[in-house]
Structures are given as structure tokens and as C-alpha cells.
Design an enzyme around this catalytic site. Structure first.
Site, PDB file in Angstrom:
ATOM      1  CB  ILE A 166       0.520  -4.406   1.621  1.00  0.00           C
ATOM      2  CG1 ILE A 166       0.461  -3.818   0.209  1.00  0.00           C
ATOM      3  CG2 ILE A 166       1.794  -5.228   1.801  1.00  0.00           C
ATOM      4  CD1 ILE A 166       1.557  -2.813  -0.094  1.00  0.00           C
TER       5      ILE A 166
ATOM      6  CE1 TYR B 149       3.461   6.312   2.415  1.00  0.00           C
ATOM      7  CE2 TYR B 149       4.446   6.763   0.270  1.00  0.00           C
ATOM      8  CZ  TYR B 149       3.890   5.875   1.173  1.00  0.00           C
ATOM      9  OH  TYR B 149       3.783   4.548   0.846  1.00  0.00           O
TER      10      TYR B 149
ATOM     11  CE  LYS C 102       5.684   3.878   3.617  1.00  0.00           C
ATOM     12  NZ  LYS C 102       5.410   2.666   4.428  1.00  0.00           N
TER      13      LYS C 102
END
Length: 232
Positions: free
Chosen positions: A8, A130, A134
Site C-alpha cells: 500500500i 495486530y 491498529k
């Protein structure tokens, strides 16, 4: 642009470059950064640890795309796994934002885009570090946005679903190895999370990032924008 050498981050670098920005890609691994510059996706590279960046004056746009994930049952994780996830997914954005923000506040203009995840909006099993990191990144986005709301700087988060990146490819390989499925089956299982029944392409996230960096998006601030096909 952190994480600008692959996935990304690279797609965002390409999109901003096409729009006329002079993009610097930053990361710890020189090879993918140099490849990005040689391919014309960026103008400059900076090899550095994003959690302890050098002085970075004069940037009007910051896209925080660095991140990593490990997949383990919670009881097999360690404190080190959580610290590593926070360093990679949260502290890179915190440190780089701190480094560039003074140079945005002085002229009264800036754009910060944090690449979060649908894991910032909901839970997923077997990736607790994770998901926690986030969620923290989204909290940081919202808090910083309120601090700079009247100062010409916008801060937003993009929350993609499963996207075709090297990180996802590694996850697919791990799933296949652990479950005995072939990689096509593992890929299809991840695509099921998206009601559209597909994985996303990095350019889809990059186009949204490009819009958030434009003057037209001045009123979008403190937002968590999903690219999820309706999952969120």
C-alpha cells in the site's frame, strides 16, 4: 511516506508522484526503497528506523503505511509480540507525525494519512497484537486530529480490508502451511471476509489516500474510512 517500498505504501507513493508531489519513501530496508525510486514511484529515499527518524523538516504530506502482523493464538503470544506490533503499527506513525508536524503547523497546512485496517474497527481471531496496535493507531489519529483541527492540518485513517500486499502473501503462506490447504484455498478464505468476495488492490487504498491529501478533502478530519466492501 513510511512503508513506501512495497504494498500500500508503494501504491500511495506512485499515486502522489503522478499527482505532482515530490515523494520521499522511508524505511529500514534500502533495496525496496531504491527500487521505488528507480521505478519512478518516488523522488528520494531515506533509510531510517521510523520509530526514531532523523529531523524531517518541510513535509506538507505524511502517509504512514508501515506495519506488520503475526498470526498466533493469544496464549502463544508474548509481551514482545505486542510491543513489536505497537512499534511497527503505532509508534512509526507517532514518531513520524511528531517529526513533521512542526513543519506543517508553521505555514498552517498539512495532511497526515494513517493506513490502519479493518482491524482498527473490529476484532479478528489469532492476531490480537495486530488488532490492538491498529485500534491504538486509530485512537491516536482521532486524538491528534482534535489537537490540530483549527490549524490547517488534517489527520485521517484509512481502514482497508484484506489487500494484496507482500504482508498478506506471507499470511496466506502461513495459513496454508498450518492448515494443509493450498494457497488458493487460503486466499479464498480471506476473501470471504469481504462481502464483495475479493481481495483489495493497493491502488484502491492509494486513490483514497490521494484524495485525503488534496484540498478538496479539507473537511474530512479525524475520520476512519473503511475500504472493506461492506464488511464494516
Amino acid at each position: 511516506m513510511s512503508g513506501g517500498g512495497t504494498g500500500i505504501g508503494l501504491a500511495c507513493a506512485e499515486a502522489l508522484t503522478r499527482a505532482g508531489a515530490e515523494v520521499t519513501v522511508l524505511g529500514r530496508r534500502e533495496a525496496p526503497l531504491r527500487a521505488a525510486v528507480e521505478a519512478g514511484a518516488a523522488a528520494k529515499l531515506l533509510v531510517a528506523d521510523a520509530t526514531a527518524p532523523p529531523e524531517l523538516p518541510g513535509f506538507a504530506i505524511l502517509v504512514n503505511a508501515a506495519g506488520t502482523a503475526v498470526s498466533l493464538p493469544f496464549l502463544k503470544t508474548t509481551d514482545a509480540d505486542f510491543r513489536a506490533a505497537l512499534d511497527a503499527n503505532l509508534m512509526t506513525a507517532v514518531s513520524l507525525s511528531r517529526a513533521v508536524l512542526p513543519g506543517m503547523l508553521a505555514p498552517g497546512y498539512g495532511r497526515i494519512v494513517n493506513i490502519a485496517s479493518t482491524a482498527a474497527l473490529k476484532g479478528y481471531a489469532y492476531v490480537a497484537p495486530y488488532v490492538a496496535a491498529k485500534h491504538a493507531l486509530l485512537g491516536f489519529t482521532r486524538a491528534l486530529a482534535l489537537e490540530v483541527a483549527s490549524k490547517g492540518v488534517t489527520v485521517n485513517a484509512i481502514c482497508p480490508g484484506f489487500t494484496e500486499t507482500p504482508l498478506l502473501a506471507e499470511s496466506i503462506q502461513r495459513i496454508a502451511a498450518k492448515t494443509g490447504r493450498d494457497e488458493a484455498a487460503a486466499r479464498a478464505e480471506l476473501a470471504k471476509h469481504n462481502p464483495q468476495g475479493r481481495l483489495f488492490q493497493p491502488r484502491e487504498i492509494a486513490e483514497l489516500a490521494l484524495y485525503l491529501c488534496s484540498d478538496a478533502a479539507a473537511g474530512i478530519h479525524g475520520a476512519a474510512l473503511p475500504v472493506s466492501g461492506g464488511e464494516i
